[in-house]
Write an enzyme that holds these catalytic residues in place. Structure first.
Site, short mmCIF file in Angstrom:
data_model
loop_
_atom_site.label_atom_id
_atom_site.label_comp_id
_atom_site.label_asym_id
_atom_site.label_seq_id
_atom_site.Cartn_x
_atom_site.Cartn_y
_atom_site.Cartn_z
N LYS A 1 8.51 -8.28 60.27
CA LYS A 1 9.45 -9.23 61.10
C LYS A 1 9.08 -10.77 61.24
O LYS A 1 9.85 -11.61 60.99
CB LYS A 1 9.59 -8.54 62.44
CG LYS A 1 10.00 -9.48 63.58
CD LYS A 1 11.33 -9.65 63.71
CE LYS A 1 11.97 -10.55 64.98
NZ LYS A 1 10.87 -10.98 65.64
N ASP A 2 7.53 -10.99 61.49
CA ASP A 2 7.23 -12.29 61.50
C ASP A 2 6.42 -12.57 60.14
O ASP A 2 5.28 -12.55 59.92
CB ASP A 2 6.09 -12.29 62.56
CG ASP A 2 6.90 -12.09 63.90
OD1 ASP A 2 7.22 -12.92 64.59
OD2 ASP A 2 7.19 -10.88 64.37
N GLN B 1 -0.03 -20.73 71.07
CA GLN B 1 0.72 -20.77 70.11
C GLN B 1 2.14 -21.16 70.60
O GLN B 1 3.23 -20.97 69.63
CB GLN B 1 0.82 -19.37 69.21
CG GLN B 1 1.33 -18.20 70.37
CD GLN B 1 1.10 -17.09 69.46
OE1 GLN B 1 0.04 -16.50 69.34
NE2 GLN B 1 2.08 -16.41 68.86
N HIS C 1 8.61 -2.88 72.49
CA HIS C 1 9.65 -2.27 72.04
C HIS C 1 9.51 -1.19 70.95
O HIS C 1 8.21 -1.27 70.53
CB HIS C 1 10.98 -3.08 71.69
CG HIS C 1 10.40 -4.28 70.55
ND1 HIS C 1 10.43 -4.28 69.53
CD2 HIS C 1 10.52 -5.64 70.85
CE1 HIS C 1 9.79 -4.99 68.77
NE2 HIS C 1 10.07 -6.07 69.69
N MET D 1 2.11 -9.56 72.15
CA MET D 1 2.31 -10.47 73.26
C MET D 1 3.13 -9.62 74.44
O MET D 1 3.68 -10.28 74.96
CB MET D 1 2.92 -11.98 72.99
CG MET D 1 2.13 -12.49 71.85
SD MET D 1 2.51 -14.33 72.14
CE MET D 1 4.16 -14.45 71.81
N GLY E 1 9.73 -1.64 67.75
CA GLY E 1 9.24 -2.29 66.58
C GLY E 1 7.55 -2.21 66.83
O GLY E 1 6.84 -1.95 65.76
N HIS E 2 7.23 -2.65 67.99
CA HIS E 2 5.66 -2.68 68.27
C HIS E 2 5.01 -1.12 68.05
O HIS E 2 4.04 -0.86 67.50
CB HIS E 2 5.32 -3.35 69.66
CG HIS E 2 5.84 -4.74 69.94
ND1 HIS E 2 6.77 -4.90 70.90
CD2 HIS E 2 5.39 -5.69 69.40
CE1 HIS E 2 7.04 -6.18 70.75
NE2 HIS E 2 6.16 -6.84 70.10
N ALA F 1 6.07 -7.11 76.47
CA ALA F 1 7.59 -6.84 76.26
C ALA F 1 7.74 -5.96 75.12
O ALA F 1 8.72 -6.50 74.26
CB ALA F 1 8.27 -8.28 76.34
N VAL G 1 11.59 -2.98 62.48
CA VAL G 1 12.35 -1.88 63.08
C VAL G 1 13.73 -2.54 63.81
O VAL G 1 13.35 -3.56 64.28
CB VAL G 1 11.79 -1.21 64.32
CG1 VAL G 1 12.59 -0.20 65.02
CG2 VAL G 1 10.47 -0.54 63.44
P1 AMP Z 1 4.77 -10.09 69.35
O1 AMP Z 1 4.80 -9.36 70.51
O2 AMP Z 1 6.21 -10.52 69.11
O3 AMP Z 1 3.84 -11.26 68.97
O4 AMP Z 1 4.77 -9.14 67.83
C1 AMP Z 1 3.71 -8.50 67.95
C2 AMP Z 1 3.60 -7.65 66.64
O5 AMP Z 1 4.78 -6.70 66.36
C3 AMP Z 1 3.40 -8.66 65.45
O6 AMP Z 1 2.83 -8.14 64.33
C4 AMP Z 1 5.17 -8.55 64.95
O7 AMP Z 1 5.54 -8.85 63.55
C5 AMP Z 1 5.28 -7.00 65.12
N1 AMP Z 1 6.76 -6.84 65.63
C6 AMP Z 1 7.61 -7.41 66.37
N2 AMP Z 1 8.93 -7.01 66.43
C7 AMP Z 1 8.90 -6.17 65.42
C8 AMP Z 1 9.79 -5.25 64.74
N3 AMP Z 1 11.30 -5.29 65.14
N4 AMP Z 1 9.45 -4.37 63.63
C9 AMP Z 1 8.38 -4.39 63.41
N5 AMP Z 1 7.19 -4.89 63.81
C10 AMP Z 1 7.62 -5.99 64.82
#
Ligand code: AMP
Length: 282
Positions: free
Chosen positions: A151-152, A61, A34, A30, A36-37, A32, A178
């Protein structure tokens, strides 16, 4: 790095790549972004795929419209990060492109209560919205492998169940969480934390680690109650702290029962809702 806004353009590229014998790895996000992505992108590369990331803030969602409104958006910075990590293609569709007016793409699957516990209690409707968009994006991107973060954890568990129910020929890869150097799980929401709450937020991970260390010495409900108290005493407002089976997400009562046990939590740090989890046994 290619940037696609239209489904048809992305599909034409994917078709061409597959015709050339290349496989596709996909990381939905989504924005923003970092590190982790970026881990999802790196792992897809490691596995030898052409890597596609999507940036789409999915309105269906968010159960709280204010949360959707406040969700950070920074496409230029995201594109730079993806480019520097070696992402091959980015899909940045409009809402109409994902949900064409007049057609209903909502999935109707029975997740057998996977979507009713933990996040499901506090974010009604969230997982049907999430599963619908992931299914729609998979249908567009047609990847061999899907990269999602631990993380999710509940989200990943539900997507695994959806892939199984729909018999999709897709490998789901769970990418480790991460963290910042003080243990706080990286999240797009962290940038909204006040300095005071940013200082307190690492207590979430510390409490998960504490809980993991208490395994077998105490019952799950004792650990749960004490962990909720620890989070509250630190100035956070926890919503749940659940010790569950990593596949069924059912509460674990006896330690020897489960092969795969995960502790999951959600807590408000001021007005920012944070989630995190830790595998206790695998
Ligand atoms: P989001 O943009 O928050 O919907 O996350 C997109 C994807 O990145 C999802 O599969 C999350 O689980 C993963 N994600 C978000 N934060 C982290 C993190 N800190 N470490 C690893 N994967 C992450």
């Amino acid at each position: 790095m290619l940037i696609f806004k239209k489904v048809a353009d992305l599909q034409a590229w994917v078709k061409q790549e597959r015709a050339g014998g290349r496989s596709i790895g996909f990381a939905p996000t989504m924005g923003a972004l970092h590190d982790g992505h970026m881990e999802l992108i790196r792992l897809s590369h490691r596995d030898g795929h052409r890597t596609v990331a999507s940036i789409f803030v999915n309105p269906t969602q968010f159960n709280d419209p204010k949360d959707l409104e406040k969700y950070p958006r920074m496409p230029e910075k995201d594109l730079l990060l993806l480019h520097d990590t070696g992402c091959d293609a980015v899909f940045m569709p409009s809402v109409e492109e994902v949900y064409p007016p007049g057609s209903d793409v909502t999935i109707s699957l029975d997740f057998r209560q996977l979507d009713e516990v933990m996040e499901g209690v506090f974010r009604p409707g969230h997982f049907i919205g999430m599963a619908t968009v992931v299914n729609r994006l998979l249908d567009i991107v047609l990847p061999q492998s899907l990269y999602m973060g631990q993380k999710d954890f509940q989200q990943l568990t539900i997507v695994r169940d959806m892939i199984r129910q729909l018999n999709l020929p897709i490998e789901l890869v769970m990418c480790p969480t991460v963290r910042e150097s003080d243990g706080l799980a990286m999240s797009s929401r962290n940038m909204r934390l006040s300095p005071e709450m940013r200082a307190v937020a690492p207590v979430i991970y510390q409490t998960l680690q504490w809980a993991s260390g208490q395994m077998r010495a105490r019952t799950a409900s004792e650990i749960q109650a004490e962990a909720m108290q620890k989070l509250q005493e630190a100035g956070l407002q926890p919503e749940y702290f659940d010790i569950v089976d990593g596949i069924s997400l059912k509460p674990v009562e006896r330690w020897e029962e489960g092969e795969f046990i995960v502790v999951c939590t959600a807590a408000f740090a001021g007005d920012v809702r944070l989630i995190d989890n830790l595998v206790m046994k695998q």
